[in-house]
Design a protein around this motif. Structure first.
Motif, PDB file in Angstrom:
ATOM      1  N   ASN A   1       0.822  -1.209   0.000  1.00  0.00           N
ATOM      2  CA  ASN A   1       0.000   0.000   0.000  1.00  0.00           C
ATOM      3  C   ASN A   1       0.858   1.262   0.000  1.00  0.00           C
ATOM      4  O   ASN A   1       0.545   2.232  -0.702  1.00  0.00           O
ATOM      5  CB  ASN A   1      -0.959   0.013   1.188  1.00  0.00           C
ATOM      6  N   LEU A   2       1.942   1.259   0.765  1.00  0.00           N
ATOM      7  CA  LEU A   2       2.838   2.417   0.810  1.00  0.00           C
ATOM      8  C   LEU A   2       3.528   2.626  -0.540  1.00  0.00           C
ATOM      9  O   LEU A   2       3.655   3.757  -1.012  1.00  0.00           O
ATOM     10  CB  LEU A   2       3.876   2.250   1.919  1.00  0.00           C
TER      11      LEU A   2
ATOM     12  N   ALA B   1       1.060   3.923  -3.092  1.00  0.00           N
ATOM     13  CA  ALA B   1       0.706   5.318  -2.819  1.00  0.00           C
ATOM     14  C   ALA B   1       1.869   6.273  -3.081  1.00  0.00           C
ATOM     15  O   ALA B   1       1.699   7.487  -3.012  1.00  0.00           O
ATOM     16  CB  ALA B   1       0.228   5.457  -1.369  1.00  0.00           C
TER      17      ALA B   1
ATOM     18  N   ASP C   1       4.462   6.668  -1.175  1.00  0.00           N
ATOM     19  CA  ASP C   1       4.775   7.274   0.125  1.00  0.00           C
ATOM     20  C   ASP C   1       6.251   7.683   0.189  1.00  0.00           C
ATOM     21  O   ASP C   1       7.138   6.848   0.045  1.00  0.00           O
ATOM     22  CB  ASP C   1       4.443   6.284   1.240  1.00  0.00           C
ATOM     23  N   GLN C   2       6.497   8.956   0.425  1.00  0.00           N
ATOM     24  CA  GLN C   2       7.867   9.479   0.470  1.00  0.00           C
ATOM     25  C   GLN C   2       8.489   9.413   1.867  1.00  0.00           C
ATOM     26  O   GLN C   2       9.635   9.822   2.041  1.00  0.00           O
ATOM     27  CB  GLN C   2       7.875  10.931  -0.033  1.00  0.00           C
ATOM     28  N   SER C   3       7.741   8.910   2.841  1.00  0.00           N
ATOM     29  CA  SER C   3       8.276   8.838   4.201  1.00  0.00           C
ATOM     30  C   SER C   3       9.052   7.549   4.450  1.00  0.00           C
ATOM     31  O   SER C   3       9.553   7.340   5.551  1.00  0.00           O
ATOM     32  CB  SER C   3       7.141   8.964   5.224  1.00  0.00           C
TER      33      SER C   3
ATOM     34  N   LYS D   1      13.578   9.226   7.380  1.00  0.00           N
ATOM     35  CA  LYS D   1      12.581   8.329   6.805  1.00  0.00           C
ATOM     36  C   LYS D   1      12.602   7.000   7.566  1.00  0.00           C
ATOM     37  O   LYS D   1      13.602   6.652   8.183  1.00  0.00           O
ATOM     38  CB  LYS D   1      12.871   8.058   5.325  1.00  0.00           C
TER      39      LYS D   1
END
Length: 161
Positions: A68-69, A72, A74-76, A115
């Motif tokens: 899911n990350l 998406a 996700d940049q974190s 991160k």
């Protein structure tokens, strides 16, 4: 024999700490530790801090959560593949960076501190050890459940070549 997830996590962390200590000794000591006499105290403080910060849940990330990350964008997160370069080239998780396990200690300065580092290997064992070592060194890291073979691929998720 560990009775529950917490016991298994503590066993895994203990083994990981021992592996990290061997790697640190083989690579010339604790990173940026200064004098050798203070290295044991620094290591002891890091280990105590790690255990105090250890969450009640295992520090693994389920395959579906990582998928899911990734989907998406996700940049974190920073995905770290610690398999050999030839295996990384043959197929890896989209966005992953490759630093083979034996080179992680020499390349910690290349890892982001802002991160969450998601570590994966072949089956999850070495990824868990690396995750523990990174957490002890002050990074925020999680290990992909089951690694590439027993986790990501087994779930049928795609790889990039």
């Amino acid at each position: 024999m560990p009775r529950n997830n917490r016991d298994r996590a503590l066993l895994a962390v203990t083994v990981s700490i021992l592996v990290f200590m061997v790697l640190a000794a083989a690579m010339g000591g604790w990173p940026r530790s200064g004098a050798a006499a203070g290295s044991n105290q620094i290591l002891q403080q890091a280990v105590f801090a790690y255990y105090e910060r250890m969450p009640d849940h295992i520090y693994k990330i389920p395959e579906a959560e990582l998928k899911n990350l990734v989907d998406a964008g996700d940049q974190s997160i920073y995905i770290l593949d610690i398999r050999e370069a030839k295996d990384f080239a043959a197929g890896h998780i989209a966005g992953a960076h490759n630093i083979p396990f034996k080179e992680v200690g020499r390349n910690m300065d290349k890892l982001p501190r802002d991160k969450t580092i998601i570590v994966y290997c072949y089956t999850g064992q070495t990824g868990g050890q690396t995750t523990a070592a990174l957490n002890i060194a002050g990074f925020k890291a999680r290990s992909l459940n089951g690694g590439m073979n027993n986790g990501w691929l087994k779930a049928g998720y795609p790889v990039v070549k």
